[in-house]
Design a protein around this motif. Structure first.
Motif, PDB file in Angstrom:
ATOM      1  N   MET A 170       0.833  -1.211   0.000  1.00 62.14           N
ATOM      2  CA  MET A 170       0.000   0.000   0.000  1.00 62.14           C
ATOM      3  C   MET A 170       0.868   1.262   0.000  1.00 62.14           C
ATOM      4  O   MET A 170       0.458   2.315  -0.473  1.00 62.14           O
ATOM      5  CB  MET A 170      -0.927  -0.006   1.223  1.00 62.14           C
ATOM      6  N   HIS A 171       2.102   1.128   0.552  1.00 66.54           N
ATOM      7  CA  HIS A 171       2.968   2.310   0.627  1.00 66.54           C
ATOM      8  C   HIS A 171       3.342   2.837  -0.754  1.00 66.54           C
ATOM      9  O   HIS A 171       3.566   4.026  -0.939  1.00 66.54           O
ATOM     10  CB  HIS A 171       4.226   1.989   1.438  1.00 66.54           C
ATOM     11  N   THR A 172       3.419   1.930  -1.754  1.00 65.87           N
ATOM     12  CA  THR A 172       3.754   2.384  -3.108  1.00 65.87           C
ATOM     13  C   THR A 172       2.660   3.296  -3.659  1.00 65.87           C
ATOM     14  O   THR A 172       2.949   4.305  -4.319  1.00 65.87           O
ATOM     15  CB  THR A 172       3.939   1.182  -4.043  1.00 65.87           C
ATOM     16  N   LEU A 173       1.421   2.961  -3.382  1.00 62.59           N
ATOM     17  CA  LEU A 173       0.299   3.776  -3.838  1.00 62.59           C
ATOM     18  C   LEU A 173       0.277   5.124  -3.124  1.00 62.59           C
ATOM     19  O   LEU A 173       0.050   6.177  -3.745  1.00 62.59           O
ATOM     20  CB  LEU A 173      -1.012   3.023  -3.611  1.00 62.59           C
ATOM     21  N   ILE A 174       0.534   5.105  -1.825  1.00 63.69           N
ATOM     22  CA  ILE A 174       0.563   6.355  -1.047  1.00 63.69           C
ATOM     23  C   ILE A 174       1.683   7.263  -1.550  1.00 63.69           C
ATOM     24  O   ILE A 174       1.500   8.486  -1.705  1.00 63.69           O
ATOM     25  CB  ILE A 174       0.736   6.051   0.447  1.00 63.69           C
ATOM     26  N   LEU A 175       2.852   6.693  -1.835  1.00 72.34           N
ATOM     27  CA  LEU A 175       3.972   7.490  -2.343  1.00 72.34           C
ATOM     28  C   LEU A 175       3.662   8.072  -3.708  1.00 72.34           C
ATOM     29  O   LEU A 175       3.980   9.236  -3.993  1.00 72.34           O
ATOM     30  CB  LEU A 175       5.239   6.628  -2.398  1.00 72.34           C
ATOM     31  N   SER A 176       3.032   7.278  -4.572  1.00 71.53           N
ATOM     32  CA  SER A 176       2.682   7.783  -5.898  1.00 71.53           C
ATOM     33  C   SER A 176       1.696   8.944  -5.812  1.00 71.53           C
ATOM     34  O   SER A 176       1.844   9.961  -6.500  1.00 71.53           O
ATOM     35  CB  SER A 176       2.086   6.650  -6.738  1.00 71.53           C
ATOM     36  N   ILE A 177       0.691   8.800  -4.951  1.00 74.87           N
ATOM     37  CA  ILE A 177      -0.286   9.878  -4.756  1.00 74.87           C
ATOM     38  C   ILE A 177       0.407  11.129  -4.227  1.00 74.87           C
ATOM     39  O   ILE A 177       0.159  12.247  -4.693  1.00 74.87           O
ATOM     40  CB  ILE A 177      -1.394   9.424  -3.787  1.00 74.87           C
ATOM     41  N   SER A 178       1.318  10.943  -3.264  1.00 77.68           N
ATOM     42  CA  SER A 178       2.012  12.086  -2.665  1.00 77.68           C
ATOM     43  C   SER A 178       2.844  12.834  -3.700  1.00 77.68           C
ATOM     44  O   SER A 178       2.816  14.069  -3.776  1.00 77.68           O
ATOM     45  CB  SER A 178       2.909  11.607  -1.513  1.00 77.68           C
ATOM     46  N   ILE A 213       5.580   8.314 -11.283  1.00 76.81           N
ATOM     47  CA  ILE A 213       5.376   7.235 -12.257  1.00 76.81           C
ATOM     48  C   ILE A 213       5.957   5.914 -11.750  1.00 76.81           C
ATOM     49  O   ILE A 213       5.339   4.847 -11.891  1.00 76.81           O
ATOM     50  CB  ILE A 213       5.989   7.624 -13.611  1.00 76.81           C
ATOM     51  N   TYR A 214       7.140   5.970 -11.151  1.00 77.42           N
ATOM     52  CA  TYR A 214       7.786   4.739 -10.672  1.00 77.42           C
ATOM     53  C   TYR A 214       6.912   4.037  -9.630  1.00 77.42           C
ATOM     54  O   TYR A 214       6.657   2.835  -9.726  1.00 77.42           O
ATOM     55  CB  TYR A 214       9.150   5.072 -10.086  1.00 77.42           C
ATOM     56  N   PHE A 215       6.463   4.781  -8.630  1.00 80.69           N
ATOM     57  CA  PHE A 215       5.663   4.154  -7.571  1.00 80.69           C
ATOM     58  C   PHE A 215       4.267   3.785  -8.074  1.00 80.69           C
ATOM     59  O   PHE A 215       3.638   2.872  -7.527  1.00 80.69           O
ATOM     60  CB  PHE A 215       5.591   5.074  -6.360  1.00 80.69           C
ATOM     61  N   TYR A 216       3.775   4.489  -9.102  1.00 81.22           N
ATOM     62  CA  TYR A 216       2.478   4.124  -9.693  1.00 81.22           C
ATOM     63  C   TYR A 216       2.572   2.747 -10.344  1.00 81.22           C
ATOM     64  O   TYR A 216       1.690   1.893 -10.167  1.00 81.22           O
ATOM     65  CB  TYR A 216       2.072   5.178 -10.713  1.00 81.22           C
ATOM     66  N   ILE A 217       3.658   2.514 -11.080  1.00 81.59           N
ATOM     67  CA  ILE A 217       3.851   1.205 -11.705  1.00 81.59           C
ATOM     68  C   ILE A 217       4.071   0.135 -10.644  1.00 81.59           C
ATOM     69  O   ILE A 217       3.537  -0.978 -10.729  1.00 81.59           O
ATOM     70  CB  ILE A 217       5.032   1.261 -12.695  1.00 81.59           C
ATOM     71  N   ARG A 218       4.830   0.475  -9.606  1.00 80.36           N
ATOM     72  CA  ARG A 218       5.048  -0.470  -8.513  1.00 80.36           C
ATOM     73  C   ARG A 218       3.736  -0.814  -7.809  1.00 80.36           C
ATOM     74  O   ARG A 218       3.531  -1.958  -7.371  1.00 80.36           O
ATOM     75  CB  ARG A 218       6.033   0.118  -7.507  1.00 80.36           C
ATOM     76  N   ALA A 219       2.842   0.149  -7.687  1.00 78.64           N
ATOM     77  CA  ALA A 219       1.545  -0.115  -7.069  1.00 78.64           C
ATOM     78  C   ALA A 219       0.759  -1.129  -7.891  1.00 78.64           C
ATOM     79  O   ALA A 219       0.110  -2.034  -7.338  1.00 78.64           O
ATOM     80  CB  ALA A 219       0.758   1.182  -6.931  1.00 78.64           C
ATOM     81  N   HIS A 220       0.816  -0.990  -9.213  1.00 79.76           N
ATOM     82  CA  HIS A 220       0.145  -1.969 -10.071  1.00 79.76           C
ATOM     83  C   HIS A 220       0.773  -3.360  -9.907  1.00 79.76           C
ATOM     84  O   HIS A 220       0.070  -4.372  -9.973  1.00 79.76           O
ATOM     85  CB  HIS A 220       0.217  -1.533 -11.532  1.00 79.76           C
ATOM     86  N   GLN A 221       2.087  -3.406  -9.691  1.00 79.33           N
ATOM     87  CA  GLN A 221       2.742  -4.695  -9.488  1.00 79.33           C
ATOM     88  C   GLN A 221       2.420  -5.270  -8.115  1.00 79.33           C
ATOM     89  O   GLN A 221       2.383  -6.488  -7.939  1.00 79.33           O
ATOM     90  CB  GLN A 221       4.256  -4.527  -9.654  1.00 79.33           C
ATOM     91  N   THR A 222       2.168  -4.394  -7.145  1.00 79.89           N
ATOM     92  CA  THR A 222       1.792  -4.854  -5.809  1.00 79.89           C
ATOM     93  C   THR A 222       0.384  -5.438  -5.801  1.00 79.89           C
ATOM     94  O   THR A 222       0.102  -6.404  -5.088  1.00 79.89           O
ATOM     95  CB  THR A 222       1.870  -3.687  -4.803  1.00 79.89           C
TER      96      THR A 222
END
Length: 296
Positions: A1-9, A234-243
């Motif tokens: 979930m942290h990847t999504l929070i970081l991407s939003i931030s 963008i990086y954390f957005y893609i990571r969120a999709h992988q999570t």
């Protein structure tokens, strides 16, 4: 979930940067060009993609890269045209309503299973979006006749700007879908991400050269900061999709709703923008939607 929070931030901070850039007289198109160069450099430094096999990509990946390379700078230019023709509010609304496209793709393209819980969560997310995008109308009766006359021209321009608004809506929706496709590449996505940044940067620079842009040192320097923020987004957005590989709806909805919810709070707290009770309701509905979409 942290990847999504970081991407939003990171995305919210990018929005704040663009808002402040107008007041700081920064040429955003020049900053965008440097942003892609910075993001490409960060990709090489932090992600360390295999450069010896960088161009050995399958045809399907090259198609994704080509589309992203064209869409990333093009949608920016279309967004700028939409702001000029239809205004910031309508343009931002078109961008946020692009959420509909990736949600449809989640079920039609990525074969996500639609349960009753998810269907209710999606409906709640769309209601939250409507509440968050609502803005109080100015009281036209208090304006003098001359001011009303000056308002007619932008309104007519907005009516004629439906094509660029459609471009904003379709462009941002397609970019979200393409990033999900890139996430499915797996470990090889680092090289693909680098190539997309390089291609987008080259096209943006060619556009600026075609327009015979007069370069501004301050705008170019600000692009370095923007590039770092955009890379993180963008990086954390893609990571969120992988999570959450089997729940793209969660990522699509949480990203869009989360950005506009936090952006609304930041606008009210930092920029003293008016926050209506309907906007507050939207934030509550957004939280409820994310809870429903989050996998058990």
């Amino acid at each position: 979930m942290h990847t999504l929070i970081l991407s939003i931030s990171f995305s919210v901070v990018v929005s704040i940067f663009l808002k402040l850039a107008r007041a700081g007289k920064i040429q955003v198109d020049q900053a965008i060009a440097v942003n892609y160069a910075t993001a490409a450099a960060l990709s090489v430094w932090l992600l360390r993609p295999p450069l010896d096999t960088l161009f050995e990509q399958p045809p399907a990946v090259w198609l994704i890269l080509g589309l992203l390379g064209v869409l990333l700078p093009t949608v920016f230019l279309v967004m700028a045209a939409a702001v000029r023709r239809a205004g910031i509010v309508r343009s931002d609304t078109a961008q946020r309503l692009s959420l509909i496209l990736p949600i449809l793709a989640a079920f039609l393209v990525f074969h996500e299973v639609l349960s009753g819980r998810k269907a209710f969560g999606i409906a709640l997310a769309l209601c939250a979006l409507a509440c968050l995008l609502a803005r109080p109308r100015a009281n036209g009766a208090r304006l003098p006749a001359r001011a009303m006359a000056h308002q007619e021209e932008p309104q007519e321009s907005a009516a004629r700007g439906w094509a660029v608004l459609l471009g904003v809506w379709a462009g941002y929706g397609c970019i979200d879908i393409l990033f999900k496709q890139m996430a499915r590449i797996g470990a090889g996505f680092t090289g693909s991400l680098l190539l997309s940044f390089v291609l987008a940067g080259l096209l943006m620079c060619l556009w600026l050269l075609f327009r015979r842009t007069r370069w501004d040192a301050r705008s170019l320097a600000s692009g370095i900061l923007l590039g770092g923020l955009n890379f993180g987004n963008i990086y954390f957005y893609i990571r969120a999709h992988q999570t959450f590989p089997d729940n793209p709806t969660l990522v699509f909805a949480a990203m869009n709703i989360g950005v506009i919810s936090i952006g609304t709070l930041v606008g009210a707290g930092v920029f003293r923008e008016r926050l209506s009770p309907l906007n507050m309701l939207g934030i509550g509905l957004a939280l409820g939607a994310i809870v429903l979409l989050f996998p058990r």
